[in-house]
Motif scaffolding. Structure first.
Motif, PDB file in Angstrom:
ATOM      1  N   PRO A 114      61.144  81.860  20.016  1.00 22.35           N
ATOM      2  CA  PRO A 114      60.402  80.643  19.683  1.00 22.35           C
ATOM      3  C   PRO A 114      61.358  79.481  19.417  1.00 22.35           C
ATOM      4  N   ALA A 115      60.890  78.292  19.679  1.00 22.22           N
ATOM      5  CA  ALA A 115      61.723  77.108  19.481  1.00 22.22           C
ATOM      6  C   ALA A 115      62.151  76.990  18.026  1.00 22.22           C
ATOM      7  N   PRO A 116      63.461  76.911  17.746  1.00 22.45           N
ATOM      8  CA  PRO A 116      63.900  76.726  16.364  1.00 22.45           C
ATOM      9  C   PRO A 116      63.507  75.340  15.871  1.00 22.45           C
ATOM     10  N   THR A 117      63.359  75.210  14.572  1.00 22.86           N
ATOM     11  CA  THR A 117      62.947  73.925  13.992  1.00 22.86           C
ATOM     12  C   THR A 117      63.961  73.345  13.024  1.00 22.86           C
ATOM     13  N   ASP A 118      64.883  74.154  12.536  1.00 27.52           N
ATOM     14  CA  ASP A 118      65.857  73.704  11.542  1.00 27.52           C
ATOM     15  C   ASP A 118      67.129  73.241  12.248  1.00 27.52           C
ATOM     16  N   PRO A 119      67.474  71.946  12.183  1.00 28.73           N
ATOM     17  CA  PRO A 119      68.677  71.461  12.875  1.00 28.73           C
ATOM     18  C   PRO A 119      69.980  71.979  12.292  1.00 28.73           C
ATOM     19  N   LEU A 120      69.916  72.636  11.152  1.00 29.18           N
ATOM     20  CA  LEU A 120      71.122  73.178  10.548  1.00 29.18           C
ATOM     21  C   LEU A 120      71.279  74.669  10.817  1.00 29.18           C
ATOM     22  N   ARG A 121      70.538  75.159  11.819  1.00 24.27           N
ATOM     23  CA  ARG A 121      70.659  76.539  12.253  1.00 24.27           C
ATOM     24  C   ARG A 121      71.157  76.586  13.695  1.00 24.27           C
TER      25      ARG A 121
ATOM     26  N   TRP B 239      73.762  79.203  23.617  1.00 24.09           N
ATOM     27  CA  TRP B 239      73.555  78.899  22.209  1.00 24.09           C
ATOM     28  C   TRP B 239      72.481  77.824  22.128  1.00 24.09           C
ATOM     29  N   LEU B 240      71.741  77.806  21.027  1.00 27.22           N
ATOM     30  CA  LEU B 240      70.578  76.916  20.916  1.00 27.22           C
ATOM     31  C   LEU B 240      70.463  76.415  19.495  1.00 27.22           C
ATOM     32  N   ARG B 241      70.146  75.130  19.361  1.00 30.68           N
ATOM     33  CA  ARG B 241      69.848  74.578  18.038  1.00 30.68           C
ATOM     34  C   ARG B 241      68.871  73.417  18.184  1.00 30.68           C
ATOM     35  N   ALA B 242      68.076  73.231  17.154  1.00 31.49           N
ATOM     36  CA  ALA B 242      67.177  72.077  17.097  1.00 31.49           C
ATOM     37  C   ALA B 242      67.984  70.850  16.686  1.00 31.49           C
ATOM     38  N   MET B 243      67.495  69.682  17.039  1.00 34.11           N
ATOM     39  CA  MET B 243      68.103  68.433  16.585  1.00 34.11           C
ATOM     40  C   MET B 243      67.029  67.359  16.497  1.00 34.11           C
ATOM     41  N   ARG B 244      67.358  66.290  15.840  1.00 32.72           N
ATOM     42  CA  ARG B 244      66.442  65.163  15.717  1.00 32.72           C
ATOM     43  C   ARG B 244      66.727  64.188  16.846  1.00 32.72           C
ATOM     44  N   GLY B 245      65.828  64.120  17.813  1.00 28.03           N
ATOM     45  CA  GLY B 245      65.988  63.190  18.914  1.00 28.03           C
ATOM     46  C   GLY B 245      65.499  61.805  18.541  1.00 28.03           C
ATOM     47  N   PRO B 246      65.688  60.819  19.413  1.00 25.91           N
ATOM     48  CA  PRO B 246      65.254  59.456  19.112  1.00 25.91           C
ATOM     49  C   PRO B 246      63.746  59.301  19.052  1.00 25.91           C
ATOM     50  N   ASP B 247      63.000  60.261  19.620  1.00 21.41           N
ATOM     51  CA  ASP B 247      61.537  60.163  19.643  1.00 21.41           C
ATOM     52  C   ASP B 247      60.877  61.406  19.054  1.00 21.41           C
ATOM     53  N   GLY B 248      61.626  62.176  18.256  1.00 17.82           N
ATOM     54  CA  GLY B 248      61.052  63.367  17.650  1.00 17.82           C
ATOM     55  C   GLY B 248      61.942  64.581  17.854  1.00 17.82           C
ATOM     56  N   PRO B 249      61.384  65.784  17.675  1.00 17.42           N
ATOM     57  CA  PRO B 249      62.189  67.001  17.813  1.00 17.42           C
ATOM     58  C   PRO B 249      62.773  67.153  19.211  1.00 17.42           C
ATOM     59  N   ALA B 250      63.979  67.697  19.262  1.00 18.50           N
ATOM     60  CA  ALA B 250      64.637  67.985  20.536  1.00 18.50           C
ATOM     61  C   ALA B 250      65.437  69.265  20.351  1.00 18.50           C
ATOM     62  N   TRP B 251      65.904  69.818  21.472  1.00 20.56           N
ATOM     63  CA  TRP B 251      66.652  71.076  21.405  1.00 20.56           C
ATOM     64  C   TRP B 251      67.900  70.969  22.255  1.00 20.56           C
ATOM     65  N   ARG B 252      69.003  71.412  21.672  1.00 14.55           N
ATOM     66  CA  ARG B 252      70.308  71.330  22.313  1.00 14.55           C
ATOM     67  C   ARG B 252      70.734  72.729  22.720  1.00 14.55           C
ATOM     68  N   VAL B 253      71.161  72.884  23.959  1.00 15.05           N
ATOM     69  CA  VAL B 253      71.472  74.196  24.497  1.00 15.05           C
ATOM     70  C   VAL B 253      72.790  74.137  25.252  1.00 15.05           C
ATOM     71  N   GLY B 254      73.640  75.136  25.030  1.00 15.54           N
ATOM     72  CA  GLY B 254      74.942  75.132  25.688  1.00 15.54           C
ATOM     73  C   GLY B 254      75.385  76.534  26.035  1.00 15.54           C
TER      74      GLY B 254
END
Length: 205
Positions: free
Chosen positions: A133-140, A152-167
Motif C-alpha cells: 500500500p502507498a506509504p503516507t509518512d514522509p519520514l519513512r 526504495w519508496l517513500r512518501a513526500m509532500r508534493g506541490p499539490d498534495g501527496p506524492a511518492w518518490r521511488v528509486g
C-alpha cells in the motif's frame, strides 16, 4: 569507495542526467497527474560502523532506526537503509561535505534512478504497480517492488498534495520511467521538473 583524504567528498550540482524523461512543462503548468525525474540529484551510500559519525561531521543527521528518514532542503534526505547503512541524497543546492580526516566507513557514489509520482491519479497508479500500500509518512523509507523492479519508496509532500518518490538500480531506470510515464499519460497527465517540486532554495517540500 573511500573519499580521498586531501579533498572534500563532493555532491555535485544537479546535471542533466535523466532516464528518458522529456523536457518538463514550465513552472506553473503542473499537470493534474505528473511524473518527475530527480535522477540528476547526487547520492551516496555509506556502509559500516562510523557512518553516523561521518554524517555528523558534515552537519547531517544520521537517522538511527532502519526505515526512517531525515529531510533537507531542495529534495535532499538521509535514509537509514539498514543497520550501519545510510542512503544520502543531495538537495539541489548542496555542494560538498568536508572530509574530517581519520577512519571512515566505505562511501560509495550511487547513480540510482529517482522518480516522483504525484497529482490526482498518483495513488491509484501506485496501487496498480506497487506490491505494498502507498506509504503516507514522509519520514519513512521502505524497500518493495514496482512493476517487477526492486525499488526504495517513500512518501513526500508534493506541490499539490501527496506524492511518492521511488528509486533503485539505474539499469531499470528507463524501463520504470517509460512504464510510469505511459500510465500517467493515460490519466491525461504529464511531466514535472525540479523547479516545480523545489522552487525555492532552502525550503523543505
Amino acid at each position: 569507495m573511500t573519499a580521498p583524504r586531501s579533498a572534500p567528498t563532493r555532491l555535485a550540482s544537479p546535471a542533466s542526467r535523466h532516464f528518458g524523461m522529456p523536457t518538463p512543462a514550465a513552472r506553473g503548468e503542473l499537470p493534474e497527474t505528473w511524473l518527475a525525474d530527480l535522477s540528476c540529484l547526487p547520492r551516496l551510500l555509506l556502509r559500516g560502523p562510523g557512518g553516523a559519525e561521518w554524517l555528523h561531521a558534515r552537519g547531517l543527521a544520521a537517522p538511527a532506526v532502519p526505515g526512517t528518514v531525515t529531510e533537507r532542503a531542495g529534495g535532499g534526505f538521509t535514509a537509514c537503509a539498514g543497520e550501519d547503512e545510510w542512503l544520502v541524497v543531495g538537495g539541489r543546492d548542496e555542494t560538498a561535505f568536508q572530509h574530517p580526516g581519520g577512519d571512515e566507513p566505505p562511501v560509495f557514489t550511487r547513480s540510482d534512478f529517482d522518480l516522483v509520482l504525484g497529482g490526482r491519479a498518483a495513488a491509484a497508479i501506485l496501487a496498480e504497480f506497487c506490491e505494498i500500500p502507498a506509504p503516507t509518512d514522509p519520514l519513512r523509507f521502505t524497500f518493495t517492488r514496482m512493476a517487477g523492479v526492486n525499488v526504495w519508496l517513500r512518501a513526500m509532500r508534493g506541490p499539490d498534495g501527496p506524492a511518492w518518490r521511488v528509486g533503485g538500480d539505474p539499469g531499470y531506470g528507463e524501463y520504470l520511467s517509460t512504464t510510469l510515464r505511459a500510465r500517467v499519460e493515460v490519466a491525461h497527465g504529464g511531466t514535472a521538473g525540479l523547479d516545480d517540486l523545489f522552487p525555492n532554495p532552502g525550503e523543505v517540500p
